[in-house]
Design a protein around this motif. Structure first.
Motif, short mmCIF file in Angstrom:
data_model
loop_
_atom_site.label_atom_id
_atom_site.label_comp_id
_atom_site.label_asym_id
_atom_site.label_seq_id
_atom_site.Cartn_x
_atom_site.Cartn_y
_atom_site.Cartn_z
N THR A 39 -4.36 6.83 2.78
CA THR A 39 -5.03 5.95 1.89
C THR A 39 -6.40 6.56 1.55
N LEU A 40 -7.75 7.04 2.09
CA LEU A 40 -8.45 7.15 2.21
C LEU A 40 -8.77 8.82 1.80
N ASP A 41 -8.13 9.86 2.08
CA ASP A 41 -7.87 10.81 1.47
C ASP A 41 -7.60 10.49 -0.71
N TYR A 42 -6.96 9.63 -0.70
CA TYR A 42 -6.01 9.81 -1.61
C TYR A 42 -7.44 8.78 -2.80
N ILE A 43 -8.03 7.72 -2.08
CA ILE A 43 -8.76 7.17 -3.00
C ILE A 43 -9.96 8.36 -3.33
N VAL A 44 -10.25 8.65 -2.76
CA VAL A 44 -11.23 10.23 -2.19
C VAL A 44 -11.13 10.93 -4.25
N TYR A 45 -9.88 11.90 -3.71
CA TYR A 45 -9.68 12.41 -4.95
C TYR A 45 -9.19 11.76 -6.66
N LEU B 82 1.11 -0.97 -0.02
CA LEU B 82 0.30 0.08 0.32
C LEU B 82 1.08 1.12 0.45
N LYS B 83 2.55 1.04 0.77
CA LYS B 83 2.68 2.22 0.89
C LYS B 83 3.73 2.62 -0.69
N TYR C 250 -1.62 7.11 9.88
CA TYR C 250 -1.27 8.30 8.90
C TYR C 250 -1.66 7.78 8.16
N PRO D 54 1.43 7.36 -2.83
CA PRO D 54 2.49 8.62 -3.64
C PRO D 54 2.70 9.04 -2.58
N ILE E 124 -3.53 5.00 7.11
CA ILE E 124 -4.48 4.66 6.83
C ILE E 124 -5.48 5.84 5.67
N ARG E 125 -5.11 7.16 7.06
CA ARG E 125 -5.71 8.88 6.75
C ARG E 125 -5.16 8.91 5.18
N LEU F 40 -15.77 2.30 2.31
CA LEU F 40 -15.68 3.19 1.35
C LEU F 40 -15.28 2.56 0.02
N LEU G 275 -7.55 2.17 -10.00
CA LEU G 275 -8.21 3.80 -10.20
C LEU G 275 -7.25 4.58 -11.03
N LEU H 26 -12.34 2.92 6.02
CA LEU H 26 -12.16 2.85 4.60
C LEU H 26 -12.72 1.34 4.16
N ILE I 191 -6.38 -1.74 -1.30
CA ILE I 191 -4.66 -1.68 -2.52
C ILE I 191 -5.47 -2.61 -4.35
N LEU J 54 -18.56 8.79 -0.44
CA LEU J 54 -17.41 9.62 -0.90
C LEU J 54 -17.84 10.67 -0.81
N LEU K 135 1.82 2.30 -3.05
CA LEU K 135 1.37 2.68 -4.36
C LEU K 135 0.73 3.84 -4.07
#
Lengths: 177, 326
Positions: free
Chosen positions: A143-149, A123-124, A138, A128, A140-141, B216, B240, B213, B234, B97, A126
């Motif tokens: 990743t969460l943000d990244y997925i949304v954007y 995951l790390k 941190y 950036p 996980i936070r 989501l 994506l 997560l 992952i 989302l 993947l």
């Protein structure tokens, strides 16, 4: 019902900001790149501009957005340098980084026993800037943000590609006739 | 649990910015925590920490029932119809989302306000958004406070009746709202020194975020175990990223220049396109078009054929859809 609209509005706002910045980054990139380009180079340029735009939309205190912006900065200098020596050196450095990540990815079919550690390393690689984060919390936070954007980016690009297909061909046809 | 082995002993060295952020974030969770009697299932934190998560779930279920109605009313048909690869969209999760997006936006704004950085991180067009976003933290905070009060009043009574392990931190429970400490009642047989308590607090926090997560990423809530959830996450991130790659390839293939006529697409919407000639069947053609031409590498000729069938009205309808969706 009001809550529903509010959330949709936020998401749409994100998409709108992204597309405005994307227009800017595309123009920026186009003026600084040497033409002519083949398809792969064009694709890379479009991808670069899109990543830069989505990172700029997030423009906050996330690690992933800052990493994307700094990476894009490096890439634009690569694109515009003509010196073969510099290009070779940079290419080697990038390949070294890529090989490390790809060996992690090859062992993709983990069993559950292999455990959380390898997966978090994957995951790390993947996300950036994920390698810079030690705290799993941190990560996980981020990743969460990244997925949304990322999802917003995909939505907008998909729409643009669909529209562009139509209007692009219309203009081509008009010029041909 | 799986998490403990890998990360129980970590000291978590984070950069200066991240430390500030995690502090702000965890303050909200700390507001929720008061001492309460231990339960059989899981730690004393998870029940309380699950509150924001289950809140999201409730909202999701509540709005889902009315969402179908809402969508037709607001005319929000564009997102589902314009996508050529319809199977890949996740319409039901857009609410969550948005909640996560709003949360991240809120977190950004809060951090920016608190740490005092303004100029570099806030672009000009977010000035309007700032007002709206500031209203939202107010309402989420008030929601959090209400929950907190309900819990603290309920659990204080229970706690007084039961007899538990040696360390008593009860008297400070009333002040737990104000103090930045997290007071936990230790269960029987568990170590009560500071290190393990802090580690337990960390683990609970991580679990809560993993749950978020999970919600989501689609299809993730039925999976048990951290490792598999991480697998799904992952896969989702990889897919994506691959989609972005593919879409940029498609855009590069269509346009001879890098800055394709994106602005003209958006600008052309202002033209004489407001005529409502909604041609139903040519709209379907529009949908299938990107699909077919993507699969065919040699697509100059096919386009010309399709071109003939295309009426001006339906082609120019697209920018309208774009504007509606955006």
């Amino acid at each position: 019902m009001f809550y529903d609209e509010a959330m949709m509005n936020t998401y749409n706002m994100v998409k709108q900001r992204f597309i405005k910045k994307w227009i800017n980054t595309l123009h920026m990139l186009d003026s600084s790149i040497e033409h002519p380009l083949n398809v792969t180079e064009r694709k890379n340029a479009i991808r670069l501009s899109s990543d830069l735009a989505i990172a700029a939309t997030r423009s906050g205190s996330t690690v992933w957005s800052r990493t994307l912006i700094s990476r894009s900065g490096n890439k634009t200098t690569n694109l515009t340098t003509n010196k073969p020596m510099a290009r070779r050196i940079l290419k080697k450095a990038r390949n070294r980084m890529k090989n490390r990540c790809s060996t992690l990815r090859r062992n993709g079919n983990f069993t559950a026993k292999v455990g959380v550690r390898k997966r978090t390393e994957l995951l790390k690689s993947l996300v950036p800037g994920g390698e810079l984060i030690d705290d799993k919390d941190y990560l996980i936070r981020e990743t969460l943000d990244y997925i949304v954007y990322l999802r917003a980016q995909v939505d907008v690009m998909r729409t643009v590609a669909a529209v562009d297909l139509v209007t692009g061909n219309l203009t081509n046809d008009r010029t041909n006739k | 649990m799986d998490l403990t082995q890998g990360f129980g002993a970590r000291s978590g060295v984070v950069g200066p910015v991240t430390g500030l952020e995690s502090l702000n974030f965890s303050d909200e969770f700390r507001h929720l925590v008061t001492t309460m009697p231990p339960e059989n299932t899981g730690g004393s934190f998870t029940a309380l920490l699950e509150m924001p998560v289950t809140q999201a779930m409730e909202l999701l279920h509540f709005t889902d029932s009315s969402s179908s109605q809402a969508r037709t009313v607001t005319g929000d048909i564009a997102p589902t119809t314009l996508h050529p690869f319809g199977a890949l969209t996740f319409p039901s999760n857009s609410l969550l989302l948005d909640r996560a997006a709003r949360f991240s936006v809120i977190a950004t704004e809060q951090n920016c306000n608190i740490s005092g950085e303004t100029a570099n991180s806030l672009p000009s067009n977010s000035g309007a958004n700032l007002d709206r976003v500031k209203a939202e933290p107010a309402e989420t905070d008030s929601m959090v406070e209400n929950q907190n009060q309900n819990y603290s009043s309920g659990k204080r009574k229970d706690r007084e009746k039961k007899v538990k392990s040696s360390t008593k931190k009860t008297k400070s429970s009333a002040e737990s709202d104000k103090l930045p400490y997290v007071h936990v009642r230790a269960r029987r047989g568990q170590a009560t020194d500071n290190h393990s308590l802090a580690e337990r607090a960390r683990r609970e926090k991580i679990n809560a975020r993993m749950k978020l997560l999970q919600e989501l990423v689609p299809g993730c809530d039925k999976i048990q175990g951290t490792a598999l959830v991480l697998d799904e996450i992952i896969n989702h991130v990889q897919s994506l990223q691959r989609q972005v790659e593919m879409l940029s390839m498609r855009l590069a293939a269509v346009n001879p220049r890098v800055d394709f006529n994106l602005d003209s697409i958006l600008a052309s919407e202002n033209g004489s396109l407001m005529d409502g000639s909604f041609n139903g069947e040519s709209y379907h053609q529009l949908q299938q078009w990107p699909f077919e031409s993507y699969h065919q590498p040699e697509w100059g000729r096919e386009e010309d054929q399709h071109q003939a069938n295309f009426s001006m009205g339906s082609a120019t309808l697209h920018p309208n859809q774009v504007k509606m969706e955006l």
